[in-house]
Design a protein around this motif. Structure first.
Motif, PDB file in Angstrom:
ATOM      1  N   LYS A 259       0.828  -1.214   0.000  1.00 51.12           N
ATOM      2  CA  LYS A 259       0.000   0.000   0.000  1.00 51.12           C
ATOM      3  C   LYS A 259       0.860   1.261   0.000  1.00 51.12           C
ATOM      4  N   VAL A 260       1.962   1.245   0.736  1.00 52.73           N
ATOM      5  CA  VAL A 260       2.881   2.382   0.725  1.00 52.73           C
ATOM      6  C   VAL A 260       3.451   2.576  -0.682  1.00 52.73           C
ATOM      7  N   GLY A 261       3.789   1.467  -1.342  1.00 51.64           N
ATOM      8  CA  GLY A 261       4.295   1.535  -2.705  1.00 51.64           C
ATOM      9  C   GLY A 261       3.280   2.117  -3.674  1.00 51.64           C
ATOM     10  N   LEU A 262       2.013   1.761  -3.488  1.00 50.94           N
ATOM     11  CA  LEU A 262       0.961   2.317  -4.334  1.00 50.94           C
ATOM     12  C   LEU A 262       0.817   3.824  -4.106  1.00 50.94           C
ATOM     13  N   MET A 263       0.953   4.244  -2.850  1.00 55.25           N
ATOM     14  CA  MET A 263       0.878   5.677  -2.553  1.00 55.25           C
ATOM     15  C   MET A 263       2.030   6.435  -3.199  1.00 55.25           C
ATOM     16  N   GLN A 264       3.195   5.794  -3.286  1.00 52.38           N
ATOM     17  CA  GLN A 264       4.348   6.433  -3.901  1.00 52.38           C
ATOM     18  C   GLN A 264       4.074   6.803  -5.352  1.00 52.38           C
ATOM     19  N   CYS A 265       3.196   6.049  -5.994  1.00 51.08           N
ATOM     20  CA  CYS A 265       2.896   6.288  -7.402  1.00 51.08           C
ATOM     21  C   CYS A 265       2.266   7.654  -7.642  1.00 51.08           C
ATOM     22  N   LEU A 266       1.677   8.249  -6.597  1.00 51.86           N
ATOM     23  CA  LEU A 266       1.109   9.593  -6.747  1.00 51.86           C
ATOM     24  C   LEU A 266       2.182  10.609  -7.118  1.00 51.86           C
ATOM     25  N   ALA A 267       3.436  10.283  -6.805  1.00 49.19           N
ATOM     26  CA  ALA A 267       4.534  11.215  -7.046  1.00 49.19           C
ATOM     27  C   ALA A 267       4.896  11.343  -8.520  1.00 49.19           C
ATOM     28  N   ILE A 268       4.207  10.610  -9.404  1.00 47.90           N
ATOM     29  CA  ILE A 268       4.434  10.835 -10.835  1.00 47.90           C
ATOM     30  C   ILE A 268       3.981  12.241 -11.221  1.00 47.90           C
ATOM     31  N   ILE A 269       3.118  12.839 -10.393  1.00 44.24           N
ATOM     32  CA  ILE A 269       2.694  14.225 -10.627  1.00 44.24           C
ATOM     33  C   ILE A 269       3.732  15.146  -9.986  1.00 44.24           C
ATOM     34  N   PRO A 270       4.437  15.943 -10.754  1.00 44.26           N
ATOM     35  CA  PRO A 270       5.470  16.811 -10.170  1.00 44.26           C
ATOM     36  C   PRO A 270       4.857  17.781  -9.167  1.00 44.26           C
ATOM     37  N   GLY A 271       5.484  17.863  -8.008  1.00 44.88           N
ATOM     38  CA  GLY A 271       4.963  18.714  -6.956  1.00 44.88           C
ATOM     39  C   GLY A 271       4.313  17.923  -5.837  1.00 44.88           C
ATOM     40  N   VAL A 272       3.952  16.666  -6.115  1.00 39.97           N
ATOM     41  CA  VAL A 272       3.314  15.836  -5.079  1.00 39.97           C
ATOM     42  C   VAL A 272       4.335  15.449  -4.016  1.00 39.97           C
ATOM     43  N   SER A 273       5.527  15.048  -4.413  1.00 41.56           N
ATOM     44  CA  SER A 273       6.615  14.596  -3.547  1.00 41.56           C
ATOM     45  C   SER A 273       6.569  13.105  -3.302  1.00 41.56           C
ATOM     46  N   ARG A 274       7.624  12.445  -3.762  1.00 45.01           N
ATOM     47  CA  ARG A 274       7.734  11.008  -3.537  1.00 45.01           C
ATOM     48  C   ARG A 274       7.809  10.694  -2.050  1.00 45.01           C
ATOM     49  N   SER A 275       8.650  11.418  -1.328  1.00 45.59           N
ATOM     50  CA  SER A 275       8.784  11.156   0.105  1.00 45.59           C
ATOM     51  C   SER A 275       7.494  11.497   0.840  1.00 45.59           C
ATOM     52  N   GLY A 276       6.852  12.604   0.440  1.00 48.28           N
ATOM     53  CA  GLY A 276       5.599  12.988   1.081  1.00 48.28           C
ATOM     54  C   GLY A 276       4.520  11.945   0.891  1.00 48.28           C
ATOM     55  N   ALA A 277       4.395  11.422  -0.328  1.00 50.44           N
ATOM     56  CA  ALA A 277       3.366  10.416  -0.611  1.00 50.44           C
ATOM     57  C   ALA A 277       3.615   9.139   0.180  1.00 50.44           C
ATOM     58  N   THR A 278       4.870   8.693   0.249  1.00 51.45           N
ATOM     59  CA  THR A 278       5.158   7.445   0.963  1.00 51.45           C
ATOM     60  C   THR A 278       5.011   7.618   2.476  1.00 51.45           C
ATOM     61  N   ILE A 279       5.485   8.743   3.002  1.00 48.46           N
ATOM     62  CA  ILE A 279       5.400   8.969   4.445  1.00 48.46           C
ATOM     63  C   ILE A 279       3.946   9.097   4.888  1.00 48.46           C
ATOM     64  N   MET A 280       3.171   9.906   4.177  1.00 49.81           N
ATOM     65  CA  MET A 280       1.762  10.084   4.552  1.00 49.81           C
ATOM     66  C   MET A 280       0.968   8.798   4.324  1.00 49.81           C
ATOM     67  N   GLY A 281       1.316   8.068   3.267  1.00 48.28           N
ATOM     68  CA  GLY A 281       0.662   6.776   3.043  1.00 48.28           C
ATOM     69  C   GLY A 281       0.926   5.822   4.190  1.00 48.28           C
ATOM     70  N   ALA A 282       2.161   5.800   4.673  1.00 45.20           N
ATOM     71  CA  ALA A 282       2.514   4.926   5.794  1.00 45.20           C
ATOM     72  C   ALA A 282       1.792   5.358   7.066  1.00 45.20           C
ATOM     73  N   MET A 283       1.679   6.652   7.298  1.00 42.64           N
ATOM     74  CA  MET A 283       1.014   7.130   8.510  1.00 42.64           C
ATOM     75  C   MET A 283      -0.477   6.826   8.507  1.00 42.64           C
ATOM     76  N   THR A 284      -1.110   6.860   7.340  1.00 40.54           N
ATOM     77  CA  THR A 284      -2.534   6.502   7.281  1.00 40.54           C
ATOM     78  C   THR A 284      -2.745   5.035   7.622  1.00 40.54           C
ATOM     79  N   LEU A 285      -1.698   4.234   7.483  1.00 43.37           N
ATOM     80  CA  LEU A 285      -1.777   2.813   7.839  1.00 43.37           C
ATOM     81  C   LEU A 285      -1.434   2.574   9.307  1.00 43.37           C
ATOM     82  N   GLY A 286      -1.116   3.649  10.032  1.00 37.77           N
ATOM     83  CA  GLY A 286      -0.816   3.520  11.451  1.00 37.77           C
ATOM     84  C   GLY A 286       0.652   3.338  11.776  1.00 37.77           C
ATOM     85  N   ILE A 287       1.526   3.565  10.798  1.00 38.85           N
ATOM     86  CA  ILE A 287       2.963   3.421  11.022  1.00 38.85           C
ATOM     87  C   ILE A 287       3.493   4.717  11.647  1.00 38.85           C
ATOM     88  N   ASP A 288       4.344   4.597  12.654  1.00 42.71           N
ATOM     89  CA  ASP A 288       4.844   5.775  13.348  1.00 42.71           C
ATOM     90  C   ASP A 288       5.701   6.649  12.444  1.00 42.71           C
TER      91      ASP A 288
END
Length: 266
Positions: free
Chosen positions: A150-179
């Motif tokens: 699921k974190v990997g799928l969230m990373q795919c949002l970063a294909i849009i410039p400005g989204v941020s690869r790190s931002g998408a993966t970090i926020m995706g992980a936090m929505t799953l309850g990861i610290d």
């Protein structure tokens, strides 16, 4: 402005933004636009210096990589789990990236898209920070396979410039309850295969343009991005531990808004 100063500026932008949830690609696009750089020339330069920021993760976490490597040879469960999680999280980016790469190239020229993505991403971070209920996971090896996918799928949002690869993966992980810390470090480790793969692909595609560049300028940008990224990663973890991601969210909103005002005024 001399080419040397330009190389230093872009190296700093790359090093500062690559691992922060603010979008390095977006900032490089806006910086090039703001400074009046030739897109065809400096976009290739930005690709060529990215390995400097990648190397920063390898150097900072060399003990982790050494432990995982020796652990794999000894078939230790935690090393296997760490490697599995990074690889399964990386795979969606490969599939999606190859499928839409032509559309990505078109978006990379659109600074307005970057500005709006910065604003929307900043708002999303504020919402997730307020609503997420993270648990202590204590390391990437303790993330489940399903969560890694699921974190990997969230990373795919970063294909849009400005989204941020790190931002998408970090926020995706936090929505799953990861610290927060585990989410940030997962983003760092996932960056290695993702950025290496994307950089190699782009460098091969633009190999003739890169060969035409002044290699001394690329070397300067590489070193600057490496040194700056080393410092930023350490500071980033300290800020996240104490203050969360809200400071970066507000920065995104302000930067994106300022960029929109400027872009619509020229």
């Amino acid at each position: 402005m001399s080419d040397t100063i330009s190389a230093i500026i872009l190296g700093i932008v790359e090093g500062v933004t690559e691992y922060l949830p603010v979008s390095s690609t977006g900032h490089l696009i806006l910086a090039s636009k703001l400074l009046g750089y030739d897109d065809a020339r400096w976009n290739v330069f930005n690709i060529a210096i990215q390995p400097g920021a990648i190397l920063a993760i390898v150097v900072l976490y060399w003990r982790t990589f050494l432990t995982v490597g020796t652990g794999l040879l000894q078939r230790r469960p935690e090393a296997v789990a760490f490697t599995r999680n990074v690889l399964v999280a990386f795979l969606p980016a490969v599939v999606v990236g190859l499928a839409v790469k032509d559309h990505i190239d078109a978006l990379l020229q659109n600074a307005v898209v970057v500005a709006w993505a910065l604003i929307v991403g900043g708002v999303a971070i504020l919402i997730i920070e307020r609503l997420a209920k993270p648990r202590e996971v204590h390391g990437v090896a303790n993330v489940t396979t399903g969560e890694a996918i699921k974190v990997g799928l969230m990373q795919c949002l970063a294909i849009i410039p400005g989204v941020s690869r790190s931002g998408a993966t970090i926020m995706g992980a936090m929505t799953l309850g990861i610290d927060r810390r585990t989410a940030a470090e997962f983003s760092f480790f996932l960056a290695l295969p993702t950025l290496v793969g994307a950089t190699v692909l782009q460098m091969f595609k633009h190999r003739h343009e890169i060969q035409a560049h002044d290699l001394s300028l690329i070397a300067i940008g590489f070193v600057v991005s490496f040194v700056v990224a080393m410092a930023v990663i350490k500071g980033f973890l300290a800020i996240v531990t104490r203050h969360g991601f809200a400071p970066f969210a507000w920065y995104r909103i302000l930067a994106g808004s300022a960029a929109l005002v400027w872009l619509y005024s020229i």
